[in-house]
Write an enzyme that holds these catalytic residues in place. Sequence first.
Site, PDB file in Angstrom:
ATOM      1  N   GLY A  21      -5.227  18.508 -25.324  1.00  0.00           N
ATOM      2  CA  GLY A  21      -4.614  17.176 -25.422  1.00  0.00           C
ATOM      3  C   GLY A  21      -4.245  16.530 -24.104  1.00  0.00           C
ATOM      4  N   SER A  22      -4.921  16.902 -23.001  1.00  0.00           N
ATOM      5  CA  SER A  22      -4.527  16.287 -21.720  1.00  0.00           C
ATOM      6  C   SER A  22      -4.877  14.797 -21.689  1.00  0.00           C
ATOM      7  CB  SER A  22      -5.139  17.032 -20.526  1.00  0.00           C
ATOM      8  OG  SER A  22      -6.522  16.788 -20.436  1.00  0.00           O
ATOM      9  N   LEU A  99     -13.337  17.767 -32.025  1.00  0.00           N
ATOM     10  CA  LEU A  99     -14.607  18.496 -32.080  1.00  0.00           C
ATOM     11  C   LEU A  99     -15.325  18.379 -33.417  1.00  0.00           C
ATOM     12  CD1 LEU A  99     -13.610  21.713 -30.084  1.00  0.00           C
ATOM     13  CD2 LEU A  99     -14.959  19.749 -29.306  1.00  0.00           C
ATOM     14  N   LYS A 100     -14.851  17.524 -34.293  1.00  0.00           N
ATOM     15  CA  LYS A 100     -15.496  17.364 -35.601  1.00  0.00           C
ATOM     16  C   LYS A 100     -16.138  15.988 -35.709  1.00  0.00           C
ATOM     17  CE  LYS A 100     -14.151  21.336 -37.051  1.00  0.00           C
ATOM     18  NZ  LYS A 100     -15.111  22.409 -37.350  1.00  0.00           N
ATOM     19  N   ILE A 102     -16.718  12.435 -37.269  1.00  0.00           N
ATOM     20  CA  ILE A 102     -15.888  11.462 -37.989  1.00  0.00           C
ATOM     21  C   ILE A 102     -16.663  11.031 -39.238  1.00  0.00           C
ATOM     22  CG2 ILE A 102     -14.763   9.191 -37.856  1.00  0.00           C
ATOM     23  CD1 ILE A 102     -13.585  11.102 -35.889  1.00  0.00           C
ATOM     24  N   ASN A 116     -14.443   7.227 -27.653  1.00  0.00           N
ATOM     25  CA  ASN A 116     -14.500   8.656 -27.318  1.00  0.00           C
ATOM     26  C   ASN A 116     -14.633   8.778 -25.810  1.00  0.00           C
ATOM     27  OD1 ASN A 116     -14.793  11.496 -27.727  1.00  0.00           O
ATOM     28  ND2 ASN A 116     -17.002  11.272 -27.420  1.00  0.00           N
ATOM     29  N   HIS A 118     -16.286  11.310 -22.894  1.00  0.00           N
ATOM     30  CA  HIS A 118     -17.242  12.406 -22.737  1.00  0.00           C
ATOM     31  C   HIS A 118     -17.291  12.785 -21.262  1.00  0.00           C
ATOM     32  CE1 HIS A 118     -20.671  14.876 -23.852  1.00  0.00           C
ATOM     33  NE2 HIS A 118     -21.259  14.467 -22.748  1.00  0.00           N
ATOM     34  N   ASP A 159     -22.181  11.029 -29.446  1.00  0.00           N
ATOM     35  CA  ASP A 159     -22.192  10.580 -28.044  1.00  0.00           C
ATOM     36  C   ASP A 159     -23.149   9.406 -27.811  1.00  0.00           C
ATOM     37  OD1 ASP A 159     -20.430  12.657 -27.397  1.00  0.00           O
ATOM     38  OD2 ASP A 159     -22.051  14.040 -26.935  1.00  0.00           O
ATOM     39  N   GLU A 188     -11.225  11.322 -16.026  1.00  0.00           N
ATOM     40  CA  GLU A 188     -11.038  10.964 -17.436  1.00  0.00           C
ATOM     41  C   GLU A 188      -9.658  10.369 -17.668  1.00  0.00           C
ATOM     42  OE1 GLU A 188     -12.062  13.966 -20.350  1.00  0.00           O
ATOM     43  OE2 GLU A 188     -13.407  14.941 -18.938  1.00  0.00           O
TER      44      GLU A 188
END
Length: 217
Positions: A21-22, A99-100, A102, A116, A118, A159, A188
Amino acid sequence: MNNADAPSRNLNLGIFASGRGSNFQAILDAIRRRELDARVRLLVTNNPEAGAVGIARSCGAALSVLRKGDFGKEDEFAQAMLETLRLNEVDFIALAGYLKMIPVQVITAYRHRILNIHPALLPAFGGKGMYGHHVHEAVLAAGCKVSGATVHMVDEIYDHGPIVAQRCVPVLEGDTPDSLAARILETEHEIYPAALQLFAQGRVAVRDGRAVVACGF
Ligand code: GRF
């Protein structure tokens, strides 16, 4: 008045995260510094052990642990996700290490309102299986001299959606996947809140499948 001068509105954010969660924390920090006009209403996770859960608790966001396996049918899972988003008045979604996949119903309901981040320069080094250290290993194996981070809208393909913001990060001689990941992560944390702020300011449009940002990034 052009779009850049338009008054911004507060985004009601739903964060989706599966891990430490950074990026979630970086978004909260930007809100606190008043660099991002938003509040985090909800964390959706598939992983109750995620570091992101502790962050949600500390900022007072609601928490929804949703796992597809806990639902009989895929549509029930999607409806539960939509319901928690609706109940928490979420109008914009930021995936931060989720990681799932949507559910398509959620992508449709929040079209162009899901971002998102990446850890590479899409469309290179993205797609199924390209997450975490796999991305950085592939970048190093290809001998790339630059990598970076990409913020993009989410569509039905991994992605793939319109790119909103990108920033290059050098690949240094002797880099390991970990050292490269750490350097990219710092970037990021800068570009994700900044990209979200573009939406708060209404500065992003989609034309011909591409994101157009008023007055640049
Ligand atoms: C980040 O590298 C992000 O690019 C990717 O997943 C990672 C999440 O890290 N999508 P964190 O949980 O935000 O620290």
